[in-house]
Every structure is written in structure tokens, then in C-alpha cells.
Design a protein around this motif. Structure first.
Motif, PDB file in Angstrom:
ATOM      1  N   ASN A  81       0.833  -1.208   0.000  1.00  0.00           N
ATOM      2  CA  ASN A  81       0.000   0.000   0.000  1.00  0.00           C
ATOM      3  C   ASN A  81       0.868   1.259   0.000  1.00  0.00           C
ATOM      4  O   ASN A  81       0.495   2.281  -0.581  1.00  0.00           O
ATOM      5  N   TRP A  82       2.035   1.208   0.620  1.00  0.00           N
ATOM      6  CA  TRP A  82       2.956   2.350   0.573  1.00  0.00           C
ATOM      7  C   TRP A  82       3.661   2.421  -0.781  1.00  0.00           C
ATOM      8  O   TRP A  82       3.941   3.504  -1.293  1.00  0.00           O
ATOM      9  N   ASP A  83       3.922   1.272  -1.392  1.00  0.00           N
ATOM     10  CA  ASP A  83       4.536   1.273  -2.728  1.00  0.00           C
ATOM     11  C   ASP A  83       3.647   1.999  -3.739  1.00  0.00           C
ATOM     12  O   ASP A  83       4.137   2.769  -4.570  1.00  0.00           O
ATOM     13  N   VAL A  84       2.343   1.718  -3.704  1.00  0.00           N
ATOM     14  CA  VAL A  84       1.461   2.237  -4.749  1.00  0.00           C
ATOM     15  C   VAL A  84       0.813   3.571  -4.383  1.00  0.00           C
ATOM     16  O   VAL A  84       0.262   4.249  -5.254  1.00  0.00           O
ATOM     17  N   ASP A  86      -0.181   7.382  -3.555  1.00  0.00           N
ATOM     18  CA  ASP A  86       0.203   8.676  -4.104  1.00  0.00           C
ATOM     19  C   ASP A  86       1.221   9.322  -3.176  1.00  0.00           C
ATOM     20  O   ASP A  86       0.947   9.542  -1.996  1.00  0.00           O
ATOM     21  N   GLY A  87       2.406   9.598  -3.689  1.00  0.00           N
ATOM     22  CA  GLY A  87       3.474  10.154  -2.869  1.00  0.00           C
ATOM     23  C   GLY A  87       4.272   9.116  -2.116  1.00  0.00           C
ATOM     24  O   GLY A  87       5.159   9.468  -1.334  1.00  0.00           O
ATOM     25  N   GLY A  88       3.976   7.830  -2.335  1.00  0.00           N
ATOM     26  CA  GLY A  88       4.632   6.751  -1.609  1.00  0.00           C
ATOM     27  C   GLY A  88       5.967   6.346  -2.206  1.00  0.00           C
ATOM     28  O   GLY A  88       6.677   7.144  -2.824  1.00  0.00           O
ATOM     29  N   ALA A  89       6.298   5.057  -2.048  1.00  0.00           N
ATOM     30  CA  ALA A  89       7.655   4.599  -2.357  1.00  0.00           C
ATOM     31  C   ALA A  89       8.027   4.749  -3.829  1.00  0.00           C
ATOM     32  O   ALA A  89       9.158   5.140  -4.149  1.00  0.00           O
ATOM     33  N   CYS A  90       7.102   4.429  -4.743  1.00  0.00           N
ATOM     34  CA  CYS A  90       7.435   4.556  -6.169  1.00  0.00           C
ATOM     35  C   CYS A  90       7.621   6.017  -6.568  1.00  0.00           C
ATOM     36  O   CYS A  90       8.531   6.350  -7.347  1.00  0.00           O
ATOM     37  N   ASP A  91       6.774   6.896  -6.040  1.00  0.00           N
ATOM     38  CA  ASP A  91       6.946   8.324  -6.327  1.00  0.00           C
ATOM     39  C   ASP A  91       8.228   8.856  -5.707  1.00  0.00           C
ATOM     40  O   ASP A  91       8.919   9.693  -6.305  1.00  0.00           O
ATOM     41  N   ALA A  92       8.557   8.385  -4.500  1.00  0.00           N
ATOM     42  CA  ALA A  92       9.788   8.824  -3.850  1.00  0.00           C
ATOM     43  C   ALA A  92      11.006   8.404  -4.649  1.00  0.00           C
ATOM     44  O   ALA A  92      11.991   9.152  -4.759  1.00  0.00           O
ATOM     45  N   LEU A  93      10.974   7.203  -5.236  1.00  0.00           N
ATOM     46  CA  LEU A  93      12.084   6.751  -6.077  1.00  0.00           C
ATOM     47  C   LEU A  93      12.211   7.630  -7.312  1.00  0.00           C
ATOM     48  O   LEU A  93      13.321   8.053  -7.674  1.00  0.00           O
ATOM     49  N   ALA A  94      11.095   7.910  -7.982  1.00  0.00           N
ATOM     50  CA  ALA A  94      11.137   8.782  -9.162  1.00  0.00           C
ATOM     51  C   ALA A  94      11.698  10.151  -8.808  1.00  0.00           C
ATOM     52  O   ALA A  94      12.530  10.711  -9.531  1.00  0.00           O
ATOM     53  N   ASP A  95      11.265  10.690  -7.673  1.00  0.00           N
ATOM     54  CA  ASP A  95      11.761  12.002  -7.236  1.00  0.00           C
ATOM     55  C   ASP A  95      13.261  11.957  -6.961  1.00  0.00           C
ATOM     56  O   ASP A  95      14.001  12.885  -7.315  1.00  0.00           O
ATOM     57  N   PRO A 107      -1.842   0.460 -14.161  1.00  0.00           N
ATOM     58  CA  PRO A 107      -2.985   1.251 -13.680  1.00  0.00           C
ATOM     59  C   PRO A 107      -3.965   0.450 -12.826  1.00  0.00           C
ATOM     60  O   PRO A 107      -4.639   1.016 -11.964  1.00  0.00           O
ATOM     61  N   GLU A 108      -4.022  -0.853 -13.038  1.00  0.00           N
ATOM     62  CA  GLU A 108      -4.978  -1.674 -12.284  1.00  0.00           C
ATOM     63  C   GLU A 108      -4.632  -1.727 -10.798  1.00  0.00           C
ATOM     64  O   GLU A 108      -5.508  -1.647  -9.934  1.00  0.00           O
ATOM     65  N   THR A 109      -3.355  -1.846 -10.488  1.00  0.00           N
ATOM     66  CA  THR A 109      -2.925  -1.927  -9.097  1.00  0.00           C
ATOM     67  C   THR A 109      -2.340  -0.613  -8.585  1.00  0.00           C
ATOM     68  O   THR A 109      -2.212  -0.415  -7.370  1.00  0.00           O
ATOM     69  N   GLY A 110      -1.953   0.285  -9.489  1.00  0.00           N
ATOM     70  CA  GLY A 110      -1.268   1.511  -9.090  1.00  0.00           C
ATOM     71  C   GLY A 110       0.213   1.327  -8.870  1.00  0.00           C
ATOM     72  O   GLY A 110       0.908   2.251  -8.409  1.00  0.00           O
ATOM     73  N   LEU A 111       0.740   0.160  -9.220  1.00  0.00           N
ATOM     74  CA  LEU A 111       2.145  -0.137  -8.974  1.00  0.00           C
ATOM     75  C   LEU A 111       3.026   0.450 -10.065  1.00  0.00           C
ATOM     76  O   LEU A 111       2.734   0.332 -11.252  1.00  0.00           O
ATOM     77  N   GLY A 112       4.137   1.057  -9.658  1.00  0.00           N
ATOM     78  CA  GLY A 112       5.122   1.549 -10.595  1.00  0.00           C
ATOM     79  C   GLY A 112       4.735   2.872 -11.232  1.00  0.00           C
ATOM     80  O   GLY A 112       3.576   3.291 -11.186  1.00  0.00           O
TER      81      GLY A 112
END
Length: 237
Positions: A81-84, A86-95, A107-112
């Protein structure tokens, strides 16, 4: 240990669920609070619970990965739930990599995340090294990167995610946990994979989570448990 504010565990759970709602977790993920009713003043944030990490003096552990052995004190898990989120782990990695997010990878899971690149591989590698991955493995290096998919943690072990990135025109995919089969798939797709390691690609999200919890006025520490192995190279034998 310094003193901080004190809140009831119910309030802490409510706060965590506002950051990473439990309903967005992947099916079967063991997330959430595990323990009795307590008051929380001091929190230790860990990627992984290891029984040689000192936890005395803390009221609560916040873990990213569900523990494989039961910790001696109450704990809260924010994982998929933190990975997907908004503002979580995947967004933090991109930032952390200086990439602008365009869309979800799945888009189905919000992952990546799929990000605009417009950089060279050398530039992305320099940014990746700032994550302190130790080693970086690259499949099919290419000079120019216009769209980059990122997943914190395990992404390169999932061949379906690799195929999805390819189908979305993101021919560069950065994550951790590269497998032999994934590398062979990428070679055949002429797709670039960058394996910066599970640990290194999840640390930006863990540091962000730590900062957010500190906003509650609690005493918050983080221990970087690192990768759970030691690497040897043949030159050392």
C-alpha cells in the motif's frame, strides 16, 4: 532518548491509513498494526525486522516488509500500500532520480511509475549512484532515455511488469531483484533494465515515510538494515 508527543495507537493507525490506505494493498499482503492497545511516543522505522537490531526503548516499529519472525514489540507494516500510494515509495524513487512521473506502470494496481526521461544513460547512472546501491547491473545499455519505468524494490523479478513497460513504450526500466529470466526477456525485447537493488530503490520511500511520521511530533529514528547478505568477488578468493 529524547521525549516527544504521545498519541494513542488508534490515532497513529488513522494517520498511517491516510498515507497508505489498506484497501490499495496487493491481495494477501500482511499490512497494518499488530499488537495491543498502546500509547506511542517513540518509533523505530525499519525496512526489515532483524533480531539483532536493538529495539529496546521504542514503543512501536514501523516496518516496510512484513516480518519473517515476530518482533518483540508492537509493529505496523506499510508495504504494497505504501509502494502504490500517491506520494509513496514509487513516487519517492522517481523524485530521488529526478524523473517526472507521467502515469502508472500498472494502472490496475497503481504499482510503478512511467516517467519522462530526456536524459542519457550516463546521467541516470549518476543519479542512481546517489542511492548508494553498491553495484548496478544493466541489460542492453542505450545512450538516450526518453521514457523510464520505475518500481521500488522487486520490479525486475516480475516479467509481466517488464512486458507492460515495453508495451507502454518505456524501453528503460529501473528497479531491483533482476533475475536471469528477466534479463533474457529484456535482451530479446531489446529493452534496457537497470538493477539498482531492492534495498537501494526502496530507501527513498522509507526515508520519506520517516519524515512524515516525524510530523506527528513523535520521537522517530530509522535504522538502515542494508542488504541481508555480503557480496564476494572471485578476485578475493
Amino acid at each position: 532518548m529524547s521525549k516527544g508527543d504521545t498519541i494513542r495507537i488508534e490515532s497513529f493507525i488513522e494517520f498511517m491509513e491516510s498515507l497508505a490506505p489498506p484497501e490499495i494493498a496487493l491481495q494477501g499482503d500482511r499490512i497494518g498494526y499488530h499488537g495491543p492497545e498502546i500509547e506511542v511516543e517513540s518509533v523505530l522505522v525499519l525496512m526489515d525486522y532483524l533480531d539483532d537490531v536493538p529495539v529496546d526503548g521504542y514503543d512501536l516499529l514501523v516496518l516496510h516488509h512484513p516480518p519473517q519472525v515476530e518482533p518483540p514489540i508492537p509493529y505496523y507494516v506499510a508495504h504494497s500500500n505504501w509502494d502504490v500510494a500517491d506520494g509513496g515509495a514509487c513516487d519517492a524513487l522517481a523524485d530521488a532520480l529526478g524523473l517526472d512521473v507521467e502515469s502508472f506502470l500498472d494502472p490496475e494496481t497503481g504499482l510503478g511509475r512511467i516517467c519522462r526521461g530526456d536524459i542519457t544513460l550516463e546521467e541516470l547512472m549518476e543519479r542512481t549512484c546517489d542511492l548508494r546501491p553498491g553495484t548496478v547491473r544493466v541489460v542492453n545499455p542505450r545512450e538516450y532515455l526518453d521514457r523510464v519505468a520505475v518500481v521500488s524494490g522487486f520490479g525486475l523479478s516480475d516479467r509481466d511488469l517488464i512486458k507492460r513497460a515495453f508495451s507502454e513504450g518505456a524501453y528503460v526500466y529501473l528497479s531491483g531483484d533482476l533475475t536471469h529470466a528477466s534479463a533474457v526477456l529484456a535482451r530479446n525485447l531489446n529493452m534496457t533494465l537497470i538493477d539498482a537493488g531492492h534495498h537501494a530503490t526502496e530507501m527513498p520511500g522509507l526515508l520519506r515515510l520517516c519524515d512524515m511520521i516525524e510530523g506527528l511530533g513523535l520521537v522517530v529514528d530509522i535504522t538502515d538494515t542494508g542488504t541481508p547478505w555480503t557480496e564476494y568477488r572471485y578476485e578475493t578468493f
